[in-house]
Scaffold this active site. Structure first.
Site, mmCIF file in Angstrom:
data_model
loop_
_atom_site.group_PDB
_atom_site.id
_atom_site.type_symbol
_atom_site.label_atom_id
_atom_site.label_comp_id
_atom_site.label_asym_id
_atom_site.label_seq_id
_atom_site.Cartn_x
_atom_site.Cartn_y
_atom_site.Cartn_z
ATOM 1 N N SER A 108 27.996 -15.957 -10.254
ATOM 2 C CA SER A 108 27.287 -15.404 -10.034
ATOM 3 C C SER A 108 27.843 -13.549 -10.084
ATOM 4 O O SER A 108 29.481 -13.053 -10.305
ATOM 5 C CB SER A 108 28.264 -15.142 -7.858
ATOM 6 O OG SER A 108 28.476 -14.703 -7.590
ATOM 7 N N GLN A 110 28.951 -10.319 -8.608
ATOM 8 C CA GLN A 110 28.791 -9.646 -7.350
ATOM 9 C C GLN A 110 29.910 -9.368 -7.107
ATOM 10 O O GLN A 110 30.756 -8.367 -7.818
ATOM 11 C CB GLN A 110 29.406 -11.125 -6.823
ATOM 12 C CG GLN A 110 31.032 -11.745 -7.017
ATOM 13 C CD GLN A 110 31.693 -12.557 -6.336
ATOM 14 O OE1 GLN A 110 32.130 -12.850 -5.561
ATOM 15 N NE2 GLN A 110 30.904 -13.489 -6.542
ATOM 16 N N HIS A 112 32.526 -6.968 -3.046
ATOM 17 C CA HIS A 112 32.905 -6.830 -2.292
ATOM 18 C C HIS A 112 33.539 -5.838 -1.875
ATOM 19 O O HIS A 112 33.596 -4.906 -2.348
ATOM 20 C CB HIS A 112 34.899 -7.241 -2.328
ATOM 21 C CG HIS A 112 34.821 -9.411 -2.468
ATOM 22 N ND1 HIS A 112 33.711 -9.970 -2.383
ATOM 23 C CD2 HIS A 112 35.484 -9.342 -3.639
ATOM 24 C CE1 HIS A 112 33.862 -11.290 -3.307
ATOM 25 N NE2 HIS A 112 35.078 -10.427 -3.934
ATOM 26 N N LYS A 135 37.200 -7.568 1.036
ATOM 27 C CA LYS A 135 37.708 -9.150 1.319
ATOM 28 C C LYS A 135 38.197 -8.460 -0.818
ATOM 29 O O LYS A 135 37.600 -9.228 -2.126
ATOM 30 C CB LYS A 135 36.636 -9.813 0.326
ATOM 31 C CG LYS A 135 36.868 -11.430 0.024
ATOM 32 C CD LYS A 135 36.079 -12.118 0.030
ATOM 33 C CE LYS A 135 36.392 -13.902 -0.335
ATOM 34 N NZ LYS A 135 34.869 -13.697 -1.205
ATOM 35 N N GLU A 137 40.854 -9.077 -4.223
ATOM 36 C CA GLU A 137 41.299 -10.327 -4.751
ATOM 37 C C GLU A 137 41.803 -10.350 -5.798
ATOM 38 O O GLU A 137 41.307 -8.949 -6.757
ATOM 39 C CB GLU A 137 39.773 -10.895 -5.389
ATOM 40 C CG GLU A 137 38.671 -11.675 -4.543
ATOM 41 C CD GLU A 137 37.595 -12.370 -4.309
ATOM 42 O OE1 GLU A 137 37.061 -13.137 -3.533
ATOM 43 O OE2 GLU A 137 36.752 -12.185 -5.931
ATOM 44 N N HIS A 276 32.178 -7.120 -10.623
ATOM 45 C CA HIS A 276 32.460 -8.945 -11.112
ATOM 46 C C HIS A 276 32.012 -10.166 -11.355
ATOM 47 O O HIS A 276 31.024 -10.426 -10.709
ATOM 48 C CB HIS A 276 34.458 -8.756 -10.967
ATOM 49 C CG HIS A 276 34.490 -9.747 -9.235
ATOM 50 N ND1 HIS A 276 34.391 -8.987 -8.613
ATOM 51 C CD2 HIS A 276 34.726 -10.697 -9.165
ATOM 52 C CE1 HIS A 276 34.532 -9.226 -7.490
ATOM 53 N NE2 HIS A 276 34.416 -10.634 -7.614
ATOM 54 N N ARG A 295 25.817 -10.748 -3.658
ATOM 55 C CA ARG A 295 25.992 -11.191 -4.394
ATOM 56 C C ARG A 295 24.115 -10.496 -5.421
ATOM 57 O O ARG A 295 23.905 -10.082 -4.873
ATOM 58 C CB ARG A 295 25.463 -12.783 -4.909
ATOM 59 C CG ARG A 295 27.194 -13.031 -4.256
ATOM 60 C CD ARG A 295 26.483 -14.600 -3.793
ATOM 61 N NE ARG A 295 28.144 -15.413 -3.572
ATOM 62 C CZ ARG A 295 28.147 -15.624 -1.987
ATOM 63 N NH1 ARG A 295 27.548 -14.724 -1.516
ATOM 64 N NH2 ARG A 295 29.611 -15.539 -1.520
ATOM 65 N N LYS A 301 22.667 -18.168 -4.613
ATOM 66 C CA LYS A 301 22.644 -17.864 -2.782
ATOM 67 C C LYS A 301 22.429 -16.822 -3.033
ATOM 68 O O LYS A 301 21.265 -16.156 -3.471
ATOM 69 C CB LYS A 301 24.823 -17.694 -2.976
ATOM 70 C CG LYS A 301 25.433 -19.466 -2.577
ATOM 71 C CD LYS A 301 27.293 -18.675 -2.377
ATOM 72 C CE LYS A 301 28.219 -19.828 -2.070
ATOM 73 N NZ LYS A 301 28.850 -19.737 -1.731
#
Length: 423
Positions: A108, A110, A112, A135, A137, A276, A295, A301
């Protein structure tokens, strides 16, 4: 009797379709090494190994002295184990989720949200954004690990627009002209032009996207068949993504986003609003405890294109800027520290040569989770007069201010990762 404050944990395995199958997966390999009764199925994907207190994957405590509790349940009853700063900052909860990922299929396009946007999205659509937390990461490669991260320099995007007419058609003449004019200008003008181009692409009509992607795939396939090298437009990667996600608009994202291939130990940090995608390989990942992901492609999804285009950081930068280098400890020659600009987590990497018979784990004022990726040790907790055998894939929870000594039971090099919270 006082509850133990250092103990082994089980991991929660997630078998998502994009994971590597069977023993090809680092996730499955770690699981099999640490659990002698684990049955690895060669026809199932092993995508993620979770270590922490996430509601969808709360680790179980593997200690007979603590009866049938998950780590989340135990921390709720023993909040002081977090350390006072972590306890007070994060309301008595462990603020991070520690993972191992084994990626075989692109995962994906995406980004955050930051905390402000996360709260807004959670109120508007809790079914898609199930909490109000951000979120951030970090991914640290265990094997060669390929991903997309952040927008490329404008010059690179312009080059792809010249070489890939199918890509240029989706962007349109006006947006392309604006991007070319912005080259070498001020950062705001370049970011604005990139935003305009990317938004044009992502909001293109599905039918037109499929038509242009099919034309590009046909052209690259023919050129490759004729023996021509198409790597100047990432021909092999484009065909791979299209095979994995036929007709998906995310296939064109490779012309916007930096392509990184991390060597083992190299890392990328994914802050809020950074676009990313993970493409292939194995990594250790640490993230704030959240499920919020926006996303826009390469995924079955829920897709939220308008939110993604609105939220992204469009500042272009070279791929080298996307590498996140660790700091070497001044006190421990075997310790590297990946400390991102967020309070939720820090990751430590320990590479201890097999010639060392004992290794003292750094004492922290934060609870931490330790993962043994390579080697065999006995963890000695002197305050509790306890010894805990750890094999490859073994996981240890260490409460704040606890001292742990690792005794090498086999004279082979150790590779250890440890997630914690340095406030």
């Amino acid at each position: 009797m006082a509850s133990p404050r250092v103990f082994p944990l089980s991991c929660v395995v997630q078998q998502y379709a994009w994971g590597k199958v069977g023993s090809k997966s680092e996730v499955a390999s770690l699981l099999a090494s640490s659990d002698p009764v684990a049955q690895i199925s060669e026809d199932k994907p092993y995508a993620e190994l979770w270590m922490g207190t996430h509601p969808r994957g709360d680790s179980k405590i593997l200690d007979n002295r603590i009866s049938q509790k998950t780590l989340g349940q135990w921390i709720a009853e023993n909040q002081d184990c977090l350390g006072p700063k972590v306890k007070n900052t994060f309301n008595g909860k462990l603020p991070f989720l520690f993972k191992v990922l084994s990626v075989d299929t692109a995962l994906s396009i995406q980004a955050h949200p930051n905390k402000e946007l996360a709260e807004k999205l959670h109120l508007q659509a809790p079914e898609h954004y199930p909490d109000a937390n951000h979120k951030p990461e970090m991914a640290i490669a265990l094997t060669s690990f390929q991903g997309l991260c952040g927008f490329r320099p404008v010059e690179e995007i312009v080059t792809f627009l010249k070489k890939v007419p199918e890509f240029q058609l989706l962007i349109g003449d006006d947006a392309t002209a604006q991007l070319k004019q912005s080259m070498g200008g001020n950062p705001e003008a370049m970011a604005s032009a990139v935003r305009n181009c990317f938004s044009h692409l992502m909001k293109s009509e599905k039918k037109v996207v499929v038509e242009q992607l099919n034309l590009l795939v046909k052209r690259i396939s023919q050129q490759v068949f004729d023996g021509n090298n198409m790597e100047d437009i990432y021909g092999k990667l484009l065909l791979q993504l299209h095979q994995q996600h036929p007709g998906d608009i995310g296939c064109f994202a490779i012309y916007f986003l930096n392509l990184l291939t991390l060597k083992p130990g190299e890392a990328m940090f994914l802050d809020a609003n950074v676009p990313h995608a993970y493409l292939k390989g194995d990594c250790v990942e640490c993230m704030a405890c959240s499920d919020n992901t926006v996303r826009a492609g390469l995924t079955p999804k829920f897709i939220d294109v308008s939110t993604l285009c609105e939220m992204l950081n469009y500042t272009p930068s070279p791929s080298s800027n996307r590498l996140f280098a660790p700091a070497q400890s001044q006190d421990d020659p075997y310790l590297s520290i990946y400390d991102p600009p967020v309070p939720d987590f820090t990751v430590m990497k320990m590479e201890v040569p097999g010639s060392v018979t004992e290794y003292k784990v750094l004492t922290l004022d934060s609870a931490s989770i330790l993962l043994l990726v390579q080697g065999t040790v006995t963890a000695i907790v002197r305050t509790a007069h306890a010894e805990i055998p750890l094999f490859r894939g073994g996981v240890l929870f260490i409460a704040a201010n606890e001292s742990v000594l690792l005794k090498l039971t086999v004279p082979k090099d150790l590779l250890i990762f440890r997630a914690c919270c340095l406030l």
